[in-house]
Design a protein around this motif. Structure first.
Motif, PDB file in Angstrom:
ATOM      1  N   ASP A 177      12.569  -9.137  25.226  1.00 53.73           N
ATOM      2  CA  ASP A 177      12.595 -10.156  26.268  1.00 53.73           C
ATOM      3  C   ASP A 177      11.393  -9.905  27.178  1.00 53.73           C
ATOM      4  N   ALA A 223      10.266 -11.427  29.724  1.00 54.95           N
ATOM      5  CA  ALA A 223      10.560 -11.517  31.165  1.00 54.95           C
ATOM      6  C   ALA A 223      11.143 -10.196  31.674  1.00 54.95           C
ATOM      7  N   LYS A 224      12.031  -9.586  30.880  1.00 54.95           N
ATOM      8  CA  LYS A 224      12.612  -8.294  31.274  1.00 54.95           C
ATOM      9  C   LYS A 224      11.541  -7.202  31.294  1.00 54.95           C
ATOM     10  N   GLU A 274       8.355  -7.596  31.914  1.00 55.67           N
ATOM     11  CA  GLU A 274       7.533  -7.803  33.112  1.00 55.67           C
ATOM     12  C   GLU A 274       8.277  -7.365  34.371  1.00 55.67           C
ATOM     13  N   GLN A 275       9.552  -7.657  34.439  1.00 59.00           N
ATOM     14  CA  GLN A 275      10.368  -7.254  35.590  1.00 59.00           C
ATOM     15  C   GLN A 275      10.436  -5.723  35.682  1.00 59.00           C
ATOM     16  N   LEU A 276      10.599  -5.086  34.534  1.00 60.62           N
ATOM     17  CA  LEU A 276      10.674  -3.628  34.491  1.00 60.62           C
ATOM     18  C   LEU A 276       9.324  -3.005  34.880  1.00 60.62           C
ATOM     19  N   LYS A 277       8.245  -3.583  34.405  1.00 61.87           N
ATOM     20  CA  LYS A 277       6.911  -3.098  34.774  1.00 61.87           C
ATOM     21  C   LYS A 277       6.722  -3.168  36.292  1.00 61.87           C
ATOM     22  N   LYS A 278       7.165  -4.271  36.873  1.00 68.79           N
ATOM     23  CA  LYS A 278       7.036  -4.451  38.324  1.00 68.79           C
ATOM     24  C   LYS A 278       7.883  -3.415  39.066  1.00 68.79           C
ATOM     25  N   GLN A 279       9.102  -3.196  38.595  1.00 69.54           N
ATOM     26  CA  GLN A 279       9.996  -2.228  39.233  1.00 69.54           C
ATOM     27  C   GLN A 279       9.387  -0.826  39.193  1.00 69.54           C
ATOM     28  N   GLU A 308       6.431  -0.478  41.533  1.00 69.11           N
ATOM     29  CA  GLU A 308       6.844  -0.332  42.930  1.00 69.11           C
ATOM     30  C   GLU A 308       7.279   1.105  43.224  1.00 69.11           C
TER      31      GLU A 308
END
Length: 179
Positions: free
Chosen positions: A109, A111-112, A114-119, A122
């Motif tokens: 996924d 989108a997941k 990319e979300q995980l990379k962002k998390q 941070e």
């Protein structure tokens, strides 16, 4: 002799980059093996050893991550083969990240990912900010006051190493053509 002594600068997580570079070039000229071809074999070997030491010192002192590792080792904060226990709260946070990674093994996924990379980015940014603050404090403290800071720096060092492995796993999903 440690690299800081060799360069005649104080031990620091943030040595002056220009001073390090100038010292490297000066010692490179001083210990260039070509200037010692008419010397004895012992002297040639000594110069070769000093030239090698200069190159290694520059590689470490001019690279932030290598320097971090080196200073921690220099003060005995890192031991070879050490099994460092990361804090529970960090491990719990990473458990959630690892669960998402396991899900991605079975269900790709983007989108997941990319979300995980962002998390993770941070978390890394927060650790980098804290690390910069601690290492600057360390550089300004007297030797007897540095021990507590070293332990905190060591903790962040290991957290960042853990996150590096996480980031490598995430990158496998971000580039599916390489699998």
């Amino acid at each position: 002799m440690n690299y800081f002594e060799f360069y005649e600068i104080p031990v620091s997580f943030h040595p002056n980059a220009e001073v390090v570079k100038r010292k490297f070039y000066a010692l490179s000229k001083q210990y260039h093996p070509d200037f010692y071809v008419n010397e004895s074999e012992d002297k040639q070997q000594e110069i070769l050893d000093l030239s090698t030491l200069n190159n290694k010192a520059y590689q470490v002192l001019s690279h932030e991550q290598k320097r971090l590792n080196y200073v921690l080792e220099l003060f005995g904060a890192l031991e070879e083969g050490e099994k460092y226990a990361l804090p529970q709260d960090f491990l719990m946070e990473m458990m959630e990240v690892n669960e998402v990674l396991m899900e991605l093994e079975f269900d790709e996924d983007f989108a997941k990912v990319e979300q995980l990379k962002k998390q993770v980015a941070e978390i890394e940014e927060s650790l980098d900010t804290e690390l910069a603050s601690l290492t600057h404090q360390f550089d300004e403290q007297k030797e007897e006051e540095r021990k507590a800071l070293l332990l905190q720096i060591k903790d962040i060092y290991y957290r960042k190493k853990y996150l590096l492995r996480i980031r490598e796993s995430i990158n496998r999903f971000a580039t599916p053509s390489l699998r």
